[in-house]
Design an enzyme around this catalytic site. Structure first.
Site, PDB file in Angstrom:
ATOM      1  N   MET A   1       0.849  -1.207   0.000  1.00  0.00           N
ATOM      2  CA  MET A   1       0.000   0.000   0.000  1.00  0.00           C
ATOM      3  C   MET A   1       0.876   1.245   0.000  1.00  0.00           C
ATOM      4  SD  MET A   1      -2.891  -1.592  -0.017  1.00  0.00           S
ATOM      5  CE  MET A   1      -2.185  -2.982  -0.864  1.00  0.00           C
ATOM      6  N   THR A   2       0.312   2.420  -0.062  1.00  0.00           N
ATOM      7  CA  THR A   2       1.138   3.655  -0.046  1.00  0.00           C
ATOM      8  C   THR A   2       1.598   4.105  -1.434  1.00  0.00           C
ATOM      9  OG1 THR A   2       2.058   3.352   2.161  1.00  0.00           O
ATOM     10  CG2 THR A   2       3.376   4.643   0.674  1.00  0.00           C
TER      11      THR A   2
END
Lengths: 191, 219
Positions: free
Chosen positions: A1-2
Protein backbone atom coordinates in the site's frame (compact mmCIF):
# COMPACT_ATOMS: atom_id res chain seq x y z
CA UNK A 1 0.00 0.00 0.00
CA UNK A 2 1.14 3.65 -0.05
CA UNK A 3 2.57 5.94 -2.68
CA UNK A 4 5.84 7.72 -2.12
CA UNK A 5 7.97 9.66 -4.58
CA UNK A 6 11.44 11.17 -4.45
CA UNK A 7 12.80 13.70 -6.94
CA UNK A 8 16.29 15.07 -7.39
CA UNK A 9 16.49 18.65 -8.60
CA UNK A 10 19.21 21.16 -9.34
CA UNK A 11 18.38 22.85 -6.01
CA UNK A 12 18.09 19.80 -3.77
CA UNK A 13 15.59 17.00 -3.29
CA UNK A 14 11.84 16.68 -2.85
CA UNK A 15 9.91 13.84 -1.22
CA UNK A 16 6.16 13.29 -1.48
CA UNK A 17 3.75 10.80 0.06
CA UNK A 18 0.10 10.03 0.63
CA UNK A 19 -1.31 9.76 4.16
CA UNK A 20 -3.22 6.48 4.19
CA UNK A 21 -2.41 3.48 6.38
CA UNK A 22 -4.30 0.37 5.27
CA UNK A 23 -5.40 -2.48 7.50
CA UNK A 24 -6.52 -4.94 4.87
CA UNK A 25 -9.63 -3.45 3.23
CA UNK A 26 -9.96 -0.96 6.07
CA UNK A 27 -8.35 2.48 6.25
CA UNK A 28 -6.43 2.28 9.50
CA UNK A 29 -5.34 5.88 9.53
CA UNK A 30 -5.87 8.95 7.36
CA UNK A 31 -3.06 11.07 8.79
CA UNK A 32 0.05 8.91 8.69
CA UNK A 33 3.43 10.64 8.35
CA UNK A 34 5.36 8.64 5.79
CA UNK A 35 8.20 11.11 5.40
CA UNK A 36 10.66 10.99 8.29
CA UNK A 37 13.26 13.67 8.66
CA UNK A 38 16.53 12.20 9.92
CA UNK A 39 18.11 15.65 10.28
CA UNK A 40 18.27 18.94 8.38
CA UNK A 41 19.98 17.38 5.37
CA UNK A 42 18.49 13.89 5.13
CA UNK A 43 14.99 12.42 5.00
CA UNK A 44 13.45 9.02 4.36
CA UNK A 45 10.09 8.20 2.77
CA UNK A 46 8.51 4.99 3.95
CA UNK A 47 6.61 2.28 2.09
CA UNK A 48 5.78 -1.05 3.69
CA UNK A 49 5.62 -2.08 7.32
CA UNK A 50 5.63 1.14 9.33
CA UNK A 51 7.08 -0.46 12.47
CA UNK A 52 10.02 -1.94 10.56
CA UNK A 53 10.70 1.36 8.86
CA UNK A 54 10.49 3.29 12.12
CA UNK A 55 13.01 0.94 13.70
CA UNK A 56 15.51 1.20 10.83
CA UNK A 57 15.19 4.99 10.76
CA UNK A 58 15.70 5.20 14.52
CA UNK A 59 18.92 3.18 14.28
CA UNK A 60 20.14 5.10 11.23
CA UNK A 61 19.46 8.40 12.96
CA UNK A 62 21.51 7.36 16.00
CA UNK A 63 24.38 5.95 13.93
CA UNK A 64 24.49 9.05 11.75
CA UNK A 65 24.61 11.39 14.71
CA UNK A 66 27.26 9.26 16.42
CA UNK A 67 29.44 9.21 13.32
CA UNK A 68 29.09 12.97 12.89
CA UNK A 69 30.22 13.56 16.47
CA UNK A 70 33.08 11.09 16.22
CA UNK A 71 34.63 12.12 12.94
CA UNK A 72 33.55 15.76 12.92
CA UNK A 73 31.55 15.86 9.70
CA UNK A 74 28.33 14.28 8.49
CA UNK A 75 27.85 11.03 6.65
CA UNK A 76 27.17 11.54 2.96
CA UNK A 77 23.79 10.52 1.56
CA UNK A 78 25.32 7.41 0.03
CA UNK A 79 27.04 6.44 3.30
CA UNK A 80 23.74 6.84 5.15
CA UNK A 81 21.89 4.79 2.54
CA UNK A 82 24.44 2.00 2.71
CA UNK A 83 24.07 2.00 6.49
CA UNK A 84 20.31 1.57 6.12
CA UNK A 85 20.74 -1.08 3.42
CA UNK A 86 23.10 -3.08 5.65
CA UNK A 87 20.40 -3.25 8.34
CA UNK A 88 17.88 -4.39 5.72
CA UNK A 89 20.31 -6.98 4.38
CA UNK A 90 21.08 -8.45 7.80
CA UNK A 91 17.32 -8.87 8.31
CA UNK A 92 16.97 -10.68 4.99
CA UNK A 93 19.86 -13.04 5.77
CA UNK A 94 18.31 -13.93 9.12
CA UNK A 95 15.01 -14.92 7.48
CA UNK A 96 13.33 -11.99 9.24
CA UNK A 97 13.28 -9.33 6.57
CA UNK A 98 12.29 -5.78 7.32
CA UNK A 99 9.21 -5.30 5.13
CA UNK A 100 10.18 -1.93 3.76
CA UNK A 101 11.06 -0.08 0.63
CA UNK A 102 12.59 3.25 1.48
CA UNK A 103 13.47 6.32 -0.50
CA UNK A 104 16.47 8.00 1.06
CA UNK A 105 16.91 11.59 -0.09
CA UNK A 106 19.22 14.33 1.02
CA UNK A 107 22.02 16.71 0.30
CA UNK A 108 25.72 16.56 1.04
CA UNK A 109 28.94 18.27 -0.02
CA UNK A 110 28.73 16.86 -3.53
CA UNK A 111 25.13 17.76 -4.20
CA UNK A 112 21.68 16.20 -3.88
CA UNK A 113 20.84 12.52 -4.07
CA UNK A 114 17.83 10.21 -4.17
CA UNK A 115 18.35 6.53 -3.38
CA UNK A 116 15.94 3.62 -3.32
CA UNK A 117 16.71 1.00 -0.68
CA UNK A 118 14.62 -2.16 -0.49
CA UNK A 119 14.33 -5.09 1.90
CA UNK A 120 16.95 -7.09 -0.02
CA UNK A 121 19.59 -4.56 0.96
CA UNK A 122 20.10 -3.34 -2.58
CA UNK A 123 20.45 0.38 -3.21
CA UNK A 124 20.15 2.30 -6.45
CA UNK A 125 20.72 5.96 -7.06
CA UNK A 126 17.95 7.59 -9.08
CA UNK A 127 17.00 10.97 -10.50
CA UNK A 128 13.45 10.23 -9.42
CA UNK A 129 11.91 7.19 -7.79
CA UNK A 130 8.61 5.95 -6.46
CA UNK A 131 7.57 3.10 -4.27
CA UNK A 132 4.49 1.47 -2.79
CA UNK A 133 1.31 0.09 -4.39
CA UNK A 134 0.64 3.41 -6.15
CA UNK A 135 4.09 3.62 -7.72
CA UNK A 136 3.08 2.43 -11.25
CA UNK A 137 0.67 5.38 -11.51
CA UNK A 138 3.13 7.78 -9.93
CA UNK A 139 5.89 6.66 -12.31
CA UNK A 140 3.64 7.45 -15.28
CA UNK A 141 3.44 11.07 -14.15
CA UNK A 142 7.11 11.30 -13.17
CA UNK A 143 8.31 9.84 -16.48
CA UNK A 144 6.36 12.40 -18.49
CA UNK A 145 7.04 15.50 -16.37
CA UNK A 146 10.58 15.05 -15.00
CA UNK A 147 13.67 16.71 -16.38
CA UNK A 148 16.93 17.41 -14.58
CA UNK A 149 16.67 21.19 -14.83
CA UNK A 150 13.69 21.60 -12.50
CA UNK A 151 13.67 23.57 -9.27
CA UNK A 152 12.44 22.32 -5.88
CA UNK A 153 9.20 24.32 -6.37
CA UNK A 154 8.57 22.62 -9.73
CA UNK A 155 9.46 19.22 -8.27
CA UNK A 156 6.93 19.77 -5.49
CA UNK A 157 4.23 20.29 -8.16
CA UNK A 158 5.31 17.13 -9.99
CA UNK A 159 5.40 15.13 -6.76
CA UNK A 160 1.91 16.38 -5.91
CA UNK A 161 0.60 15.38 -9.36
CA UNK A 162 2.29 11.97 -9.18
CA UNK A 163 0.86 11.12 -5.76
CA UNK A 164 -2.57 12.52 -6.76
CA UNK A 165 -2.67 10.32 -9.85
CA UNK A 166 -1.87 7.28 -7.73
CA UNK A 167 -4.52 8.19 -5.16
CA UNK A 168 -7.13 8.35 -7.94
CA UNK A 169 -6.71 4.68 -8.92
CA UNK A 170 -4.84 2.91 -6.11
CA UNK A 171 -7.10 1.88 -3.19
CA UNK A 172 -4.02 1.60 -0.97
CA UNK A 173 -3.23 5.30 -1.30
CA UNK A 174 -5.23 8.38 -0.40
CA UNK A 175 -6.29 10.92 2.21
CA UNK A 176 -3.99 13.77 1.22
CA UNK A 177 -0.41 14.54 0.39
CA UNK A 178 2.70 15.35 2.39
CA UNK A 179 5.67 17.09 0.79
CA UNK A 180 9.19 17.79 1.99
CA UNK A 181 11.90 19.74 0.19
CA UNK A 182 15.56 19.90 1.18
CA UNK A 183 17.83 22.56 -0.32
CA UNK A 184 21.43 22.04 -1.36
CA UNK A 185 24.11 23.04 1.09
CA UNK A 186 25.49 26.46 0.38
CA UNK A 187 29.24 26.44 0.00
CA UNK A 188 30.95 27.93 3.03
CA UNK A 189 32.85 31.06 2.19
CA UNK A 190 36.45 30.62 3.21
CA UNK A 191 37.92 33.93 4.22
CA UNK B 1 50.07 -3.44 48.94
CA UNK B 2 53.32 -1.51 48.82
CA UNK B 3 54.23 0.31 45.63
CA UNK B 4 57.68 1.29 46.69
CA UNK B 5 60.69 -0.82 45.88
CA UNK B 6 60.72 -2.60 42.57
CA UNK B 7 58.94 -0.67 39.88
CA UNK B 8 56.98 -2.97 37.64
CA UNK B 9 55.90 -5.41 40.34
CA UNK B 10 52.60 -3.60 40.51
CA UNK B 11 51.46 -3.37 36.93
CA UNK B 12 49.71 0.01 37.03
CA UNK B 13 50.58 3.27 38.79
CA UNK B 14 54.08 3.81 40.14
CA UNK B 15 54.88 5.89 43.23
CA UNK B 16 54.82 9.10 41.18
CA UNK B 17 51.39 8.31 39.85
CA UNK B 18 52.69 7.36 36.43
CA UNK B 19 51.71 4.25 34.52
CA UNK B 20 54.97 2.37 34.74
CA UNK B 21 54.33 -0.08 31.94
CA UNK B 22 53.16 2.66 29.59
CA UNK B 23 56.28 4.69 30.36
CA UNK B 24 58.39 1.64 29.58
CA UNK B 25 56.57 1.15 26.29
CA UNK B 26 57.28 4.77 25.38
CA UNK B 27 60.91 4.22 26.32
CA UNK B 28 61.04 1.25 23.95
CA UNK B 29 59.59 3.47 21.21
CA UNK B 30 62.35 6.01 21.89
CA UNK B 31 64.91 3.32 21.07
CA UNK B 32 63.16 2.44 17.81
CA UNK B 33 64.10 3.60 14.34
CA UNK B 34 63.89 7.34 13.74
CA UNK B 35 60.65 8.11 11.95
CA UNK B 36 59.29 11.38 10.56
CA UNK B 37 55.94 12.70 9.38
CA UNK B 38 55.53 16.01 7.55
CA UNK B 39 52.31 17.55 6.23
CA UNK B 40 51.29 20.58 4.19
CA UNK B 41 47.86 21.39 2.74
CA UNK B 42 48.73 19.57 -0.50
CA UNK B 43 50.57 16.46 0.66
CA UNK B 44 51.91 14.43 3.57
CA UNK B 45 55.00 12.26 3.76
CA UNK B 46 56.16 9.64 6.23
CA UNK B 47 59.81 8.56 6.35
CA UNK B 48 61.45 5.91 8.45
CA UNK B 49 64.98 4.76 9.02
CA UNK B 50 65.57 1.17 8.03
CA UNK B 51 67.93 -0.48 10.48
CA UNK B 52 70.70 -2.39 8.77
CA UNK B 53 70.69 -6.11 9.40
CA UNK B 54 72.92 -8.86 8.08
CA UNK B 55 73.94 -8.46 4.42
CA UNK B 56 72.08 -11.63 3.52
CA UNK B 57 68.91 -10.65 5.36
CA UNK B 58 66.39 -8.30 3.84
CA UNK B 59 65.51 -5.49 6.27
CA UNK B 60 61.86 -5.17 7.37
CA UNK B 61 59.41 -2.99 5.52
CA UNK B 62 58.65 0.18 7.49
CA UNK B 63 56.13 2.12 5.40
CA UNK B 64 52.74 0.47 5.12
CA UNK B 65 49.72 1.13 2.92
CA UNK B 66 46.59 1.02 5.11
CA UNK B 67 44.09 1.69 2.34
CA UNK B 68 44.28 3.41 -1.05
CA UNK B 69 44.32 6.84 0.56
CA UNK B 70 46.14 6.25 3.86
CA UNK B 71 49.63 5.12 4.78
CA UNK B 72 51.32 4.54 8.11
CA UNK B 73 54.66 3.95 9.71
CA UNK B 74 55.88 3.39 13.23
CA UNK B 75 58.70 3.15 15.71
CA UNK B 76 59.13 0.53 18.40
CA UNK B 77 58.97 -3.26 18.35
CA UNK B 78 58.36 -4.29 14.76
CA UNK B 79 56.06 -7.12 15.87
CA UNK B 80 53.85 -4.65 17.73
CA UNK B 81 53.93 -2.21 14.81
CA UNK B 82 52.83 -4.93 12.38
CA UNK B 83 49.96 -5.94 14.62
CA UNK B 84 48.76 -2.33 14.90
CA UNK B 85 49.07 -1.88 11.14
CA UNK B 86 46.82 -4.89 10.67
CA UNK B 87 44.14 -3.52 13.00
CA UNK B 88 44.25 -0.27 11.01
CA UNK B 89 43.80 -2.14 7.73
CA UNK B 90 40.95 -4.14 9.20
CA UNK B 91 39.19 -1.03 10.48
CA UNK B 92 39.55 0.68 7.09
CA UNK B 93 37.90 -2.23 5.32
CA UNK B 94 35.16 -2.45 7.98
CA UNK B 95 34.34 1.19 7.28
CA UNK B 96 34.08 0.45 3.56
CA UNK B 97 31.67 -2.42 4.26
CA UNK B 98 29.50 -0.36 6.61
CA UNK B 99 29.44 2.99 4.82
CA UNK B 100 30.66 2.14 1.31
CA UNK B 101 33.23 4.92 1.54
CA UNK B 102 36.89 5.29 2.46
CA UNK B 103 37.52 5.92 6.15
CA UNK B 104 38.69 9.36 7.26
CA UNK B 105 42.07 9.62 8.97
CA UNK B 106 40.59 11.05 12.16
CA UNK B 107 38.33 8.02 12.68
CA UNK B 108 41.26 5.72 12.07
CA UNK B 109 43.49 7.56 14.56
CA UNK B 110 40.72 7.46 17.15
CA UNK B 111 40.23 3.76 16.60
CA UNK B 112 43.93 3.13 17.10
CA UNK B 113 43.90 5.33 20.19
CA UNK B 114 41.03 3.34 21.70
CA UNK B 115 42.72 0.08 20.79
CA UNK B 116 46.00 1.09 22.46
CA UNK B 117 44.23 2.58 25.45
CA UNK B 118 42.76 -0.84 26.22
CA UNK B 119 46.26 -2.16 26.81
CA UNK B 120 46.80 0.46 29.52
CA UNK B 121 43.77 -0.54 31.61
CA UNK B 122 44.31 -4.28 31.95
CA UNK B 123 47.26 -6.24 33.31
CA UNK B 124 48.79 -6.82 29.89
CA UNK B 125 51.83 -5.50 28.08
CA UNK B 126 51.12 -2.13 26.44
CA UNK B 127 52.11 -2.10 22.78
CA UNK B 128 55.62 -0.73 22.37
CA UNK B 129 54.91 1.22 19.19
CA UNK B 130 54.08 4.75 18.19
CA UNK B 131 52.35 5.09 14.84
CA UNK B 132 52.33 7.99 12.39
CA UNK B 133 49.33 8.03 10.05
CA UNK B 134 49.17 10.05 6.83
CA UNK B 135 46.17 10.25 4.58
CA UNK B 136 43.91 12.34 2.38
CA UNK B 137 40.17 12.38 3.07
CA UNK B 138 37.10 14.63 2.78
CA UNK B 139 38.72 17.10 5.19
CA UNK B 140 41.98 17.32 3.25
CA UNK B 141 45.44 15.99 3.98
CA UNK B 142 45.84 14.74 7.55
CA UNK B 143 48.76 13.66 9.70
CA UNK B 144 48.43 11.96 13.09
CA UNK B 145 50.73 10.50 15.70
CA UNK B 146 49.39 7.87 18.11
CA UNK B 147 51.37 6.82 21.19
CA UNK B 148 51.27 3.61 23.30
CA UNK B 149 49.17 5.39 25.96
CA UNK B 150 46.44 6.04 23.42
CA UNK B 151 47.30 9.73 23.26
CA UNK B 152 47.08 11.06 19.74
CA UNK B 153 48.09 14.29 18.06
CA UNK B 154 47.14 15.93 14.80
CA UNK B 155 49.76 18.15 13.27
CA UNK B 156 52.08 19.15 10.46
CA UNK B 157 55.33 17.60 11.72
CA UNK B 158 56.17 14.65 13.93
CA UNK B 159 59.25 12.68 14.90
CA UNK B 160 59.33 9.43 16.87
CA UNK B 161 61.97 6.84 17.69
CA UNK B 162 65.65 7.18 18.42
CA UNK B 163 66.86 10.79 18.89
CA UNK B 164 63.41 12.04 17.93
CA UNK B 165 63.95 15.32 19.83
CA UNK B 166 66.84 16.25 17.54
CA UNK B 167 64.91 15.11 14.48
CA UNK B 168 61.83 17.14 15.44
CA UNK B 169 64.06 20.19 15.92
CA UNK B 170 65.37 19.85 12.38
CA UNK B 171 61.84 19.40 11.00
CA UNK B 172 60.50 22.37 12.97
CA UNK B 173 63.31 24.67 11.80
CA UNK B 174 63.17 23.51 8.17
CA UNK B 175 59.36 23.42 7.85
CA UNK B 176 57.39 25.86 5.78
CA UNK B 177 53.72 25.62 4.86
CA UNK B 178 54.40 26.09 1.15
CA UNK B 179 57.28 23.63 0.76
CA UNK B 180 57.31 21.21 -2.15
CA UNK B 181 57.11 17.45 -1.92
CA UNK B 182 60.76 17.22 -2.91
CA UNK B 183 61.78 19.69 -0.18
CA UNK B 184 59.74 17.85 2.45
CA UNK B 185 61.27 14.50 1.50
CA UNK B 186 64.74 16.00 1.73
CA UNK B 187 63.90 17.61 5.09
CA UNK B 188 62.71 14.27 6.48
CA UNK B 189 65.86 12.51 5.32
CA UNK B 190 68.01 15.34 6.68
CA UNK B 191 66.24 15.13 10.06
CA UNK B 192 66.85 11.38 10.29
CA UNK B 193 70.51 11.79 9.28
CA UNK B 194 71.08 14.63 11.76
CA UNK B 195 69.45 12.66 14.57
CA UNK B 196 71.51 9.55 13.95
CA UNK B 197 74.76 11.16 12.79
CA UNK B 198 74.94 8.79 9.82
CA UNK B 199 73.24 8.15 6.47
CA UNK B 200 70.90 5.20 6.92
CA UNK B 201 68.52 3.66 4.42
CA UNK B 202 65.26 5.64 4.50
CA UNK B 203 61.91 4.48 3.22
CA UNK B 204 59.30 7.12 2.40
CA UNK B 205 55.56 7.09 1.82
CA UNK B 206 53.63 9.88 0.10
CA UNK B 207 50.03 11.02 0.14
CA UNK B 208 48.94 13.78 -2.22
CA UNK B 209 45.50 15.37 -2.43
CA UNK B 210 43.48 13.41 -4.98
CA UNK B 211 46.12 10.69 -5.40
CA UNK B 212 46.58 7.26 -3.87
CA UNK B 213 49.15 6.58 -1.18
CA UNK B 214 52.48 5.48 -2.65
CA UNK B 215 55.86 4.34 -1.46
CA UNK B 216 59.12 5.59 -2.88
CA UNK B 217 62.11 3.36 -3.43
CA UNK B 218 64.53 3.02 -0.59
CA UNK B 219 67.71 4.96 -0.83
Amino acid sequence: MTTIVGIKTKEGVVLGSDKRASKGFFIGSKIVQKIAKIDDTLAVAIAGQLSDAEYIIKVAKAERRLMELRRGFQLSVRESTRLIANIAYSGLRNYQPYYVELLVAGVDTDGSHVYAADMSGAITEEEFASSGSGSPMAYGVLESLYNNEITNEQAKEIAKKAVSAAMERDPGSGNGIDLLAISNLTKEVVA
Amino acid sequence: MSESGQAGRFPFYGPQGRLVLVDSALEAVNRGSTTIGIKTQKFAIISSQIKPTHPLIEPSEKIFAIDHHIGATGAGYIGDILQLIDTLRLESQKHRLTYESPIDVDSLAKHLSTYLHNYTTYAVRPQAASIILAGADQTGVQLYQVDPSGTFFRGAGFAIGQASDTALDVVTKGYSADMTLQQATELATKAIEKALGEKPIVETGIVELGKDFSKTLRK
